[in-house]
Design a protein around this motif. Structure first.
Motif, PDB file in Angstrom:
ATOM      1  N   GLY A  44       0.825  -1.151  -0.183  1.00 26.81           N
ATOM      2  CA  GLY A  44      -0.014   0.120   0.064  1.00 26.81           C
ATOM      3  C   GLY A  44       0.990   1.442   0.017  1.00 26.81           C
ATOM      4  O   GLY A  44       0.588   2.149  -0.653  1.00 26.81           O
ATOM      5  N   PHE A  45       1.837   1.176   0.889  1.00 29.19           N
ATOM      6  CA  PHE A  45       2.864   2.574   0.884  1.00 29.19           C
ATOM      7  C   PHE A  45       3.556   2.724  -0.563  1.00 29.19           C
ATOM      8  O   PHE A  45       3.844   3.620  -0.727  1.00 29.19           O
ATOM      9  N   LEU A  46       3.989   1.314  -0.981  1.00 28.18           N
ATOM     10  CA  LEU A  46       4.748   1.635  -2.289  1.00 28.18           C
ATOM     11  C   LEU A  46       3.779   2.048  -3.405  1.00 28.18           C
ATOM     12  O   LEU A  46       4.135   2.774  -4.065  1.00 28.18           O
ATOM     13  N   LEU A  47       2.840   1.516  -3.544  1.00 24.62           N
ATOM     14  CA  LEU A  47       1.883   1.931  -4.546  1.00 24.62           C
ATOM     15  C   LEU A  47       1.602   3.609  -4.275  1.00 24.62           C
ATOM     16  O   LEU A  47       1.397   4.602  -5.400  1.00 24.62           O
ATOM     17  N   ALA A  48       1.209   4.003  -3.101  1.00 29.89           N
ATOM     18  CA  ALA A  48       0.959   5.379  -2.816  1.00 29.89           C
ATOM     19  C   ALA A  48       2.170   6.266  -3.242  1.00 29.89           C
ATOM     20  O   ALA A  48       1.896   7.456  -3.644  1.00 29.89           O
TER      21      ALA A  48
END
Length: 475
Positions: free
Chosen positions: A50-54
């Motif tokens: 999630g953090f990577l995609l954001a």
């Protein structure tokens, strides 16, 4: 209509503020969108994903936002400001009656109308000055006509030579005499036309005796010779060369036009051409018409050239020569320059005209529009005749890039339109017509270059080297 009126009423400072507001709001929207997508991804694929995609979405989003805002700023602020500054410089330094493009600058608030007001005031002042100059010029022209009429009664051709043995003045008959040797030109060494040893010997006797000295003049290769006299010019180290009517072939009551520049008498010789100020440099502007667009295999059919001195075209010093290419001229080329095989049937071969141009351009900076193309022919024939071209080459394409930026059009037609130069339709794509137009463009650009601090030839050459890629792309 109401929306346009509201936008037109916004100040420039408020418009710039809107760019930053848009950047802030866009950044906030990108951040919230990235966090929302990252949160959804974290619920299903884990917190790390999630953090990577954001982060990925946020990074690309901010990058796209920055590019979009920059494009808006460049199109609506940067380019119009650059166009306004170019218009002001053209009006201020070249006397060009350029129109302020208020439409492209419509988002700059009151800036465009203010520039228009200053330009109009400047134009009105220029008109007043021009009227005063015109009155004085009319008086000088009348004096010159009287001097010309007086010279008509004197059965000699006249050359005035400065203390450094460079030509300062010549009349029409002297021009005809010099033309038997090579095209006449101001600021040329007299030794380009007459045997150096004979002139120096006569000059030495002139200095010793202080009175008129007769001598036999001859061109450097000896094919033309005539009797002449050296006469001292009182109070100076300059002297006159007088050629009587038996050798100058002076027609009775013929007009005796004068070509002169008395400021040459006060110029101090500078050995380093790059260190000279632009207003001290002689330029030769030329253009070629050819059988095609491949310099290594096509051939010349016409060459036109004019000389520029002190920012002005020297009237009477020009070349306009047809050339026999030694092959048929393709119909596609004739369609462009309108030169047919019949027109060049009795013309001299390329080497003869290139050699004549080499003499015409001696001691001058060579100028052309897209110079690599035209100079390729000069170098090819020059190499075959073992003559070189040591002088600097200026290209009006690169000068245009220095003054107006690389994003503008740099064709000869575009330059002429921008600088208020008119090329008569029947002279477009002729050697002399295009050379004349390029010379007029050059004369308008020289004061603009000086106003930007590029006052010497070396300064200008350094600036043009930064834009050499333009010529590579053009050719």
């Amino acid at each position: 209509m109401a929306k346009g009126a509201i936008l037109a009423g916004l100040s420039l400072r408020f418009r710039i503020l809107l760019f930053f507001v848009l950047l802030a709001l866009g950044g906030l929207a990108v951040m919230l969108g990235a966090l929302w997508v990252g949160y959804r991804s974290a619920l299903s694929d884990g917190i790390a994903n999630g953090f990577l995609l954001a982060g990925i979405i946020g990074g690309f989003g901010f990058l796209g936002l920055a590019v979009g805002i920059w494009l808006l700023f460049d199109e609506n602020v940067a380019k119009p400001i650059q166009a306004l500054s170019t218009t002001l410089r053209a009006r201020a330094h070249s006397g060009v009656n350029a129109t302020v493009d208020t439409h492209s600058a419509r988002y700059l608030g009151d800036l465009a109308p203010a520039v228009e007001a200053v330009s109009t005031r400047l134009s009105n002042a220029t008109i007043d000055i021009a009227q005063t100059v015109a009155q004085e010029t009319e008086t000088l022209s009348s004096d010159r006509d009287q001097l010309t009429a007086l010279l008509t009664e004197i059965p000699v051709a006249i050359l005035l030579v400065g203390p450094d043995h460079r030509i300062v003045l010549y009349d029409g008959q002297a021009a005809g005499t010099l033309a038997q040797i090579a095209p006449p030109r101001l600021n040329a060494s007299i030794f380009d036309y007459l045997c150096k040893e004979r002139v120096l010997d006569a000059h030495e006797r002139l200095m010793q005796e202080g009175a008129e000295v007769a001598f036999e003049a001859a061109c450097p290769d000896g094919r033309v010779s005539f009797d002449a006299r050296l006469k001292p010019l009182r109070g100076t180290h300059s002297y006159m060369i007088l050629i009587d009517d038996a050798h100058a072939e002076i027609a009775p009551d013929a007009e005796r036009p004068l070509t002169f520049d008395f400021e040459l008498l006060g110029d101090q010789p500078i050995s380093d051409l790059a260190a000279r100020r632009l207003d001290q440099i002689p330029f030769v502007v030329f253009d070629c018409e050819t059988t095609g667009l491949l310099p290594h295999k096509d051939e010349l059919v016409q060459l036109g050239a004019v000389r520029v001195l002190r920012g002005e075209i020297v009237h009477g010093e020009s070349m306009d020569r047809f050339i026999h290419p030694g092959r048929p001229i393709p119909p596609a080329s004739t369609k462009v320059h309108h030169i047919t095989d019949a027109m060049v049937a009795s013309a001299p071969p390329p080497k003869s005209i290139v050699a004549e141009f080499h003499h015409f351009a001696r001691d001058a900076v060579i100028v052309a529009h897209n110079a690599p193309f035209d100079m390729a022919f000069m170098h090819r024939h020059g190499n075959e005749m073992e003559i070189d071209w040591p002088q600097p080459i200026l290209d009006t394409v690169l000068l245009s890039a220095v003054l107006f930026g690389t994003t503008e059009k740099h064709t000869l037609d575009a330059l002429c339109e921008r600088l208020d130069v008119v090329i008569p339709e029947h002279l477009r794509h002729t050697g002399l017509g295009d050379a004349q137009a390029t010379a007029e463009v050059l004369c308008r650009m020289l004061p603009m270059l000086a106003a930007r601090g590029h006052t010497t030839l070396g300064d200008v050459l350094e600036q043009t080297r930064k834009h050499g890629r333009l010529l590579d792309d053009m050719n």
